[in-house]
Write an enzyme that holds these catalytic residues in place. Structure first.
Site, PDB file in Angstrom:
ATOM      1  N   ASP A   1      48.068  38.135  36.612  1.00  0.00           N
ATOM      2  CA  ASP A   1      47.120  37.325  37.378  1.00  0.00           C
ATOM      3  C   ASP A   1      47.731  37.067  38.748  1.00  0.00           C
ATOM      4  O   ASP A   1      48.489  36.114  38.922  1.00  0.00           O
ATOM      5  CB  ASP A   1      46.831  35.992  36.673  1.00  0.00           C
TER       6      ASP A   1
ATOM      7  N   HIS B   1      52.946  28.572  41.499  1.00  0.00           N
ATOM      8  CA  HIS B   1      53.516  27.985  40.273  1.00  0.00           C
ATOM      9  C   HIS B   1      55.050  27.996  40.250  1.00  0.00           C
ATOM     10  O   HIS B   1      55.652  27.540  39.282  1.00  0.00           O
ATOM     11  CB  HIS B   1      53.015  28.728  39.033  1.00  0.00           C
TER      12      HIS B   1
ATOM     13  N   GLU C   1      54.395  27.130  34.271  1.00  0.00           N
ATOM     14  CA  GLU C   1      53.853  27.510  32.967  1.00  0.00           C
ATOM     15  C   GLU C   1      54.941  27.964  32.007  1.00  0.00           C
ATOM     16  O   GLU C   1      54.662  28.587  30.973  1.00  0.00           O
ATOM     17  CB  GLU C   1      52.767  28.577  33.139  1.00  0.00           C
TER      18      GLU C   1
ATOM     19  N   ASP D   1      38.373  34.727  37.469  1.00  0.00           N
ATOM     20  CA  ASP D   1      38.785  33.327  37.253  1.00  0.00           C
ATOM     21  C   ASP D   1      38.228  32.487  38.406  1.00  0.00           C
ATOM     22  O   ASP D   1      37.147  31.896  38.281  1.00  0.00           O
ATOM     23  CB  ASP D   1      40.320  33.251  37.167  1.00  0.00           C
TER      24      ASP D   1
ATOM     25  N   LYS E   1      37.923  28.374  31.345  1.00  0.00           N
ATOM     26  CA  LYS E   1      38.707  27.136  31.504  1.00  0.00           C
ATOM     27  C   LYS E   1      37.720  25.986  31.458  1.00  0.00           C
ATOM     28  O   LYS E   1      36.870  25.854  32.347  1.00  0.00           O
ATOM     29  CB  LYS E   1      39.389  27.116  32.871  1.00  0.00           C
TER      30      LYS E   1
ATOM     31  N   SER F   1      46.262  26.458  41.435  1.00  0.00           N
ATOM     32  CA  SER F   1      45.568  27.477  42.231  1.00  0.00           C
ATOM     33  C   SER F   1      44.074  27.371  41.915  1.00  0.00           C
ATOM     34  O   SER F   1      43.445  28.288  41.414  1.00  0.00           O
ATOM     35  CB  SER F   1      46.105  28.871  41.918  1.00  0.00           C
TER      36      SER F   1
ATOM     37  N   LYS G   1      45.322  32.891  27.091  1.00  0.00           N
ATOM     38  CA  LYS G   1      46.630  32.721  27.733  1.00  0.00           C
ATOM     39  C   LYS G   1      46.917  31.232  27.787  1.00  0.00           C
ATOM     40  O   LYS G   1      46.069  30.426  28.155  1.00  0.00           O
ATOM     41  CB  LYS G   1      46.650  33.344  29.136  1.00  0.00           C
TER      42      LYS G   1
ATOM     43  N   HIS H   1      44.469  27.980  29.480  1.00  0.00           N
ATOM     44  CA  HIS H   1      45.016  26.650  29.830  1.00  0.00           C
ATOM     45  C   HIS H   1      44.975  26.489  31.356  1.00  0.00           C
ATOM     46  O   HIS H   1      44.458  27.365  32.064  1.00  0.00           O
ATOM     47  CB  HIS H   1      46.477  26.579  29.337  1.00  0.00           C
TER      48      HIS H   1
ATOM     49  N   GLU I   1      43.670  39.898  36.232  1.00  0.00           N
ATOM     50  CA  GLU I   1      42.805  38.750  36.539  1.00  0.00           C
ATOM     51  C   GLU I   1      42.848  38.448  38.037  1.00  0.00           C
ATOM     52  O   GLU I   1      43.902  38.556  38.661  1.00  0.00           O
ATOM     53  CB  GLU I   1      43.331  37.554  35.733  1.00  0.00           C
TER      54      GLU I   1
ATOM     55  N   GLU J   1      51.228  35.314  38.067  1.00  0.00           N
ATOM     56  CA  GLU J   1      51.543  35.400  36.638  1.00  0.00           C
ATOM     57  C   GLU J   1      51.754  36.843  36.184  1.00  0.00           C
ATOM     58  O   GLU J   1      50.927  37.704  36.461  1.00  0.00           O
ATOM     59  CB  GLU J   1      50.388  34.802  35.800  1.00  0.00           C
TER      60      GLU J   1
HETATM   61  P1  PGA Z   1      45.892  27.138  37.700  1.00  0.00           P
HETATM   62  O1  PGA Z   1      46.384  28.605  37.375  1.00  0.00           O
HETATM   63  O2  PGA Z   1      45.740  26.408  36.444  1.00  0.00           O
HETATM   64  O3  PGA Z   1      46.986  26.616  38.600  1.00  0.00           O
HETATM   65  O4  PGA Z   1      44.585  27.302  38.445  1.00  0.00           O
HETATM   66  C1  PGA Z   1      45.905  29.334  36.291  1.00  0.00           C
HETATM   67  C2  PGA Z   1      45.179  30.579  36.728  1.00  0.00           C
HETATM   68  O5  PGA Z   1      45.043  30.870  37.936  1.00  0.00           O
HETATM   69  O6  PGA Z   1      44.705  31.307  35.871  1.00  0.00           O
HETATM   70 ZN    ZN Z   2      43.838  32.832  37.304  1.00  0.00          ZN
END
Ligand code: PGA
Ligand code: ZN
Length: 442
Positions: free
Chosen positions: A247, A160, A212, A323, A348, A39, A399, A376, A293, A169
């Site tokens: 999230d 996911h 995940e 994010d 990230k 995403s 996370k 991650h 998030e 999430e």
């Molecule tokens: P992604 O998801 O690594 O697929 O972008 C993680 C997130 O959205 O926090």
């Molecule tokens: Zn996110």
């Protein structure tokens, strides 16, 4: 200094190619393995993929590997940078070598692999652990060392998993633990309790997992997910000690000004920004949610700001983390601060492409009293770099998926190693607990 840099195409946890870098100095050979999102935010630095090839469905990274070996390696080696003291200069040099804003020429995946390996080489040269090297790079306080609250993603939806839940999430945060070791035990026990709860409700075939490592039972509504967590936490005996986070990754279901929760399930509603805001606030009153998030889409600034402004009236308002909104990029963080859009930064390293730029984004967030939440990606590797980053930057929370699957647990295991190591050497170590948002300045 650096004597050689090699790179190769290897696999990530989804079975897609990723970049592995090996960098050699007189102290040894050091590795960096690059993660990958699903995403992905549109404002992230470019992940270079071989889209014109049929190999790996166009997801190969041979060009990125080639960029490391034939462009970055010779240029960096020639510069004779000192890896122990010049990580910032090395990262800036690679950005210049690329010359574009979003690392579009060399690829953020190429550059990041080298940056991570350089950080490791620097730590080894200085004979200090990686977390300590990153702490010094960031200029963060030393004592006490802050061990983070691990946020375990135990229910997977969105892009996911194959279930019908739009939200990506649903996480468990053992804020009532007293150490990372205890938090991991609480998370793992609750994960297993959740499996039992899901088996009873939906049958054993429903215990398959998402990208995940979290379960992906046939549920659609966020309240169904949170009810499962309430039951699992109670069954594991941790009621009041484990809190929740979400999230939704809402950029993924934002369509023409509306948030379509029916994107994978035609019976769920399409909500206006105000409607989705009301849904969140309703969930805050019913469940112990401490972090939310990407509640809104990556360019829906107006709704973010309005939600934060109204948050002042909400009792126990959770941390609101950007994010896709902020993409670990100081320019986007600055904009979010001006617009008062959120009060937490998801960090990230591959969103921006160098370790130094990620540290700069974290420091900018801290300087505005934001929280920093290390993360991650859904496509991960066995690289445990972010565990050290979290301790070094004193972010107080991270996370890195479920307390299961090798590419996830390698980070949690490394955090427990760090905790043991610090305690054994008599260092002052504090578990962030309920203070995870502000632990940095403690
Ligand atoms: P992604 O998801 O690594 O697929 O972008 C993680 C997130 O959205 O926090
Ligand atoms: Zn996110």
């Amino acid at each position: 200094h650096i004597t050689s840099i090699t790179a190769a195409q290897r696999l990530d946890s989804r079975g897609n190619p990723t970049v592995q870098v090996r960098l050699t100095t007189n102290k040894g050979t050091f590795t960096g393995l690059v993660p990958s999102g699903a995403s992905t935010g549109i404002h992230e630095a470019l992940e270079l993929r071989d889209t014109s090839s049929t190999a790996y469905g166009g997801k190969g990274v041979k060009q990125a590997v080639h960029n490391v070996t034939s462009i970055i390696a010779p240029a960096l080696i020639e510069k004779k940078f000192d890896v122990e003291t010049q990580l910032k200069e090395i990262d800036a040099f690679m950005c210049e070598l690329d010359g574009t804003k979003g690392k579009k020429k060399l690829g953020a995946n190429a550059i990041l692999g080298v940056s991570m390996a350089c950080a490791r080489a620097g730590a080894a040269g200085l004979k200090i652990p990686l977390y300590e090297h990153l702490r010094l790079e960031a200029g963060a306080l030393k004592a006490p060392y802050i061990m983070p609250v691990p946020f375990f993603n135990v229910l997977n939806g969105g892009v996911h998993s194959g279930n019908t839940m739009a939200f990506q999430e649903i996480m468990l945060a053992p804020t009532g633990a007293t150490s990372i070791t205890e938090a991991v035990q609480m998370g793992a026990e609750t994960y297993h309790a959740l499996k039992t709860v899901i088996t009873k409700k939906f049958g054993p075939a429903a215990t398959g997992i998402g990208d995940e490592g979290g379960f992906a039972p046939p549920i659609s509504k966020p309240s169904e997910a949170l009810d499962l967590l309430v039951e699992a936490v109670e069954k594991a005996g941790y009621t009041g000690k484990i809190q929740f986070a979400m999230d939704p990754a809402s950029s993924e279901f934002f369509r023409e000004g509306q948030y379509d929760l029916g994107i994978k399930d035609k019976t769920s509603p399409k909500l206006t920004p105000a409607g989705l805001s009301d849904l969140y606030r309703e969930l805050f009153t019913k469940y112990p949610i401490v972090l939310l998030e990407d509640p809104f889409a990556e360019d829906d600034w107006e709704t973010w700001s309005a939600f934060m402004a109204k948050g002042k009236e909400v009792k126990d308002m959770p941390e609101i983390v950007g994010d896709d909104l902020t993409v670990t990029n100081v320019e986007r963080v600055r904009e979010a601060q001006q617009k008062k859009a959120c009060n937490g930064l998801l960090l990230k390293i591959n969103q921006i492409g160098t370790v130094s730029e990620a540290i700069a984004a974290a420091n900018l967030a801290f300087s505005h009293s934001w929280g920093v939440f290390v993360s991650h990606r859904s496509g991960e590797t066995t690289d445990d770099f972010i565990a050290d980053l979290t301790v070094g930057l004193r972010t107080g929370h991270l996370k890195t998926g479920a307390p299961a699957r090798g590419e996830r647990v390698v980070k949690y295991n490394r955090l427990m190693d760090i905790e043991d190591e610090l305690k054994a050497s008599g260092e002052d170590v504090v578990y962030a607990g309920t203070e995870f948002r502000t632990a940095h300045s403690a």
